[in-house]
Design an enzyme around this catalytic site. Structure first.
Site, PDB file in Angstrom:
ATOM      1  N   SER A   7       0.837  -1.209   0.000  1.00 37.94           N
ATOM      2  CA  SER A   7       0.000   0.000   0.000  1.00 37.94           C
ATOM      3  C   SER A   7       0.866   1.251   0.000  1.00 37.94           C
ATOM      4  CB  SER A   7      -0.910   0.013   1.226  1.00 37.94           C
ATOM      5  OG  SER A   7      -1.600   1.245   1.250  1.00 37.94           O
ATOM      6  N   HIS A  32      -1.142  -1.134  -4.415  1.00 39.90           N
ATOM      7  CA  HIS A  32      -2.436  -0.803  -3.806  1.00 39.90           C
ATOM      8  C   HIS A  32      -2.459   0.701  -3.532  1.00 39.90           C
ATOM      9  CE1 HIS A  32      -6.132  -1.628  -1.576  1.00 39.90           C
ATOM     10  NE2 HIS A  32      -5.707  -0.733  -0.691  1.00 39.90           N
ATOM     11  N   ASP A  34      -4.614   3.943  -2.235  1.00 40.85           N
ATOM     12  CA  ASP A  34      -5.739   4.342  -1.393  1.00 40.85           C
ATOM     13  C   ASP A  34      -6.138   5.790  -1.658  1.00 40.85           C
ATOM     14  OD1 ASP A  34      -6.228   2.014   0.324  1.00 40.85           O
ATOM     15  OD2 ASP A  34      -4.160   2.355   0.967  1.00 40.85           O
ATOM     16  N   MET A  36      -8.632   8.729  -0.708  1.00 38.65           N
ATOM     17  CA  MET A  36      -9.553   9.138   0.376  1.00 38.65           C
ATOM     18  C   MET A  36      -9.956  10.588   0.180  1.00 38.65           C
ATOM     19  SD  MET A  36      -7.676   7.463   3.668  1.00 38.65           S
ATOM     20  CE  MET A  36      -6.793   5.892   3.557  1.00 38.65           C
ATOM     21  N   HIS A  65      -8.188   1.621  -4.574  1.00 38.80           N
ATOM     22  CA  HIS A  65      -9.206   1.462  -3.528  1.00 38.80           C
ATOM     23  C   HIS A  65      -9.797   2.832  -3.242  1.00 38.80           C
ATOM     24  CE1 HIS A  65      -9.807   0.343   1.043  1.00 38.80           C
ATOM     25  NE2 HIS A  65     -10.953   0.573   0.432  1.00 38.80           N
ATOM     26  N   MET A  67     -11.995   5.278  -1.336  1.00 41.23           N
ATOM     27  CA  MET A  67     -12.731   5.534  -0.088  1.00 41.23           C
ATOM     28  C   MET A  67     -13.321   6.931  -0.218  1.00 41.23           C
ATOM     29  SD  MET A  67      -9.936   3.759   2.354  1.00 41.23           S
ATOM     30  CE  MET A  67      -8.765   3.745   0.991  1.00 41.23           C
ATOM     31  N   MET A 136     -12.261  -5.157   4.457  1.00 46.19           N
ATOM     32  CA  MET A 136     -11.474  -4.278   5.334  1.00 46.19           C
ATOM     33  C   MET A 136     -11.290  -4.956   6.686  1.00 46.19           C
ATOM     34  SD  MET A 136     -10.472  -1.552   3.751  1.00 46.19           S
ATOM     35  CE  MET A 136      -9.627  -0.979   5.235  1.00 46.19           C
ATOM     36  N   GLY A 141      -9.173   4.466   6.503  1.00 49.39           N
ATOM     37  CA  GLY A 141      -8.779   5.852   6.753  1.00 49.39           C
ATOM     38  C   GLY A 141      -7.297   6.018   7.037  1.00 49.39           C
ATOM     39  N   PHE A 142      -6.702   5.021   7.667  1.00 53.24           N
ATOM     40  CA  PHE A 142      -5.309   5.175   8.088  1.00 53.24           C
ATOM     41  C   PHE A 142      -4.549   3.852   7.986  1.00 53.24           C
ATOM     42  CE2 PHE A 142      -8.087   8.073  10.330  1.00 53.24           C
ATOM     43  CZ  PHE A 142      -7.502   9.304  10.048  1.00 53.24           C
ATOM     44  N   GLY A 143      -3.249   3.973   7.764  1.00 53.78           N
ATOM     45  CA  GLY A 143      -2.388   2.799   7.806  1.00 53.78           C
ATOM     46  C   GLY A 143      -1.991   2.515   9.252  1.00 53.78           C
ATOM     47  N   GLY A 144      -1.363   1.366   9.457  1.00 50.98           N
ATOM     48  CA  GLY A 144      -0.763   1.056  10.751  1.00 50.98           C
ATOM     49  C   GLY A 144      -1.724   0.716  11.873  1.00 50.98           C
ATOM     50  N   ASP A 174      -7.411  -6.075   3.605  1.00 51.81           N
ATOM     51  CA  ASP A 174      -6.712  -4.789   3.688  1.00 51.81           C
ATOM     52  C   ASP A 174      -6.783  -4.234   5.105  1.00 51.81           C
ATOM     53  OD1 ASP A 174      -5.611  -2.307   3.174  1.00 51.81           O
ATOM     54  OD2 ASP A 174      -7.260  -1.607   1.899  1.00 51.81           O
ATOM     55  N   GLY A 175      -5.603  -4.115   5.731  1.00 51.32           N
ATOM     56  CA  GLY A 175      -5.520  -3.485   7.045  1.00 51.32           C
ATOM     57  C   GLY A 175      -4.907  -4.389   8.098  1.00 51.32           C
ATOM     58  N   GLY A 176      -3.769  -3.977   8.633  1.00 54.66           N
ATOM     59  CA  GLY A 176      -3.154  -4.720   9.720  1.00 54.66           C
ATOM     60  C   GLY A 176      -2.607  -6.079   9.336  1.00 54.66           C
TER      61      GLY A 176
HETATM   62  C1  DX5 Z   1      -6.625   1.897   5.104  1.00 59.92           C
HETATM   63  C2  DX5 Z   1      -6.152   1.532   3.728  1.00 59.92           C
HETATM   64  C3  DX5 Z   1      -5.094   0.518   3.691  1.00 59.92           C
HETATM   65  C4  DX5 Z   1      -3.838   0.862   4.447  1.00 59.92           C
HETATM   66  C5  DX5 Z   1      -3.321  -0.415   5.031  1.00 59.92           C
HETATM   67  O1  DX5 Z   1      -7.812   2.621   5.010  1.00 59.92           O
HETATM   68  O2  DX5 Z   1      -7.233   1.053   2.934  1.00 59.92           O
HETATM   69  O3  DX5 Z   1      -4.795   0.111   2.367  1.00 59.92           O
HETATM   70  O4  DX5 Z   1      -2.840   1.457   3.647  1.00 59.92           O
HETATM   71  O5  DX5 Z   1      -2.234  -0.132   5.817  1.00 59.92           O
HETATM   72  P1  DX5 Z   1      -1.645  -1.171   6.862  1.00 59.92           P
HETATM   73  O6  DX5 Z   1      -1.205  -2.375   6.100  1.00 59.92           O
HETATM   74  O7  DX5 Z   1      -0.517  -0.397   7.485  1.00 59.92           O
HETATM   75  O8  DX5 Z   1      -2.747  -1.487   7.857  1.00 59.92           O
HETATM   76 ZN    ZN Z   2      -6.720   0.135   0.945  1.00 63.18          ZN
END
Ligand code: DX5
Ligand code: ZN
Length: 218
Positions: A7, A32, A34, A36, A65, A67, A136, A141-144, A174-176
């Site tokens: 991502s 990937h 994102d 937003m 993706h 959002m 999801m 909304g956010f990574g990490g 997608d996510g974590g």
């Molecule tokens: C979150 C995004 C993800 C994000 C995943 O809304 O859709 O694609 O970048 O990041 P990680 O892998 O750090 O959870």
């Molecule tokens: Zn994503």
């Protein structure tokens, strides 16, 4: 062996070209991306101009993706920017079926994303039309963020739905996503793993992508 989709949200935006080259030269399968809008999710990222610029250097599939609210307004624009797979959120679409048809009419593969609270059952009357379902495993909304454990069950239910309908839809999570949960996700029927923080915070992102690629069911 899963499809690995790093991502770009976790990339270095001051030096995107370097991170694009890193992914080009890795075992990753997709980029990937994102998008937003600050309305569907409480964050704003990048849009068509940045994706079009990246497309001039990137050598792999663009998994975009969205959002955003009212994604139908921008489907053609993302096709022109270089999206190969375009995923819209079920929660953002009153006319999901129409939007899926529009994505395909613009020459892209069509995906639908589900927020953590959205039951997979809502897809049963459209599943045969979908190239991809993005589950999801964090709130978008956010990574990490931390992986939501309920995701395994959703993936199993979705895998069963796809099988029962004779569809060939891919399941993406997608996510974590980490090296620790990737094997369980594959076990439950995931085809594609998105990884932001896991790849970009690793000392050696190329090596981390290889390790994710090597993960087999546990
Ligand atoms: C979150 C995004 C993800 C994000 C995943 O809304 O859709 O694609 O970048 O990041 P990680 O892998 O750090 O959870
Ligand atoms: Zn994503």
């Amino acid at each position: 062996m899963a499809i690995i989709a790093p991502s770009i949200l976790s990339a270095n935006f001051l030096n995107l070209e370097r991170d694009i080259e890193m992914i080009n030269n890795s075992e990753a399968d997709w980029f990937h991306l994102d998008v937003m809008d600050g309305r569907f999710v409480p964050n704003i990222t990048f849009g068509m101009p940045v994706i079009a610029a990246m497309k001039t250097k990137a050598k792999k599939t663009f998994d975009v993706h969205l959002m955003i609210v009212e994604p139908e307004k921008y489907i053609e624009g993302f096709a022109k920017a270089g999206a190969d797979i375009l995923t819209v959120h079920l929660e953002a679409c009153t006319h999901l079926h129409r939007n899926v048809q529009m994505i395909k009419a613009n020459g892209m593969k069509a995906g639908v994303a589900l927020n953590p609270h959205t039951p997979v059952d809502l897809l049963k009357d459209i599943i045969t039309e979908l190239d991809l379902v993005l589950v999801m495993s964090v709130n978008p909304g956010f990574g990490g963020q931390k992986f939501i454990e309920r995701t395994y069950r959703k993936v199993s239910d979705l895998r069963k739905m796809i099988r029962d309908h004779g569809a060939d839809t891919l399941i993406e999570v997608d996510g974590g996503v980490t090296l620790e949960n990737a094997g369980h996700l594959i076990d439950h029927g995931v085809d594609a793993l998105v990884a932001g923080n896991t790849v970009f915070s690793a000392p050696d992102p190329v090596e981390m992508i290889s390790k994710l690629k090597e993960v087999r069911s546990v």
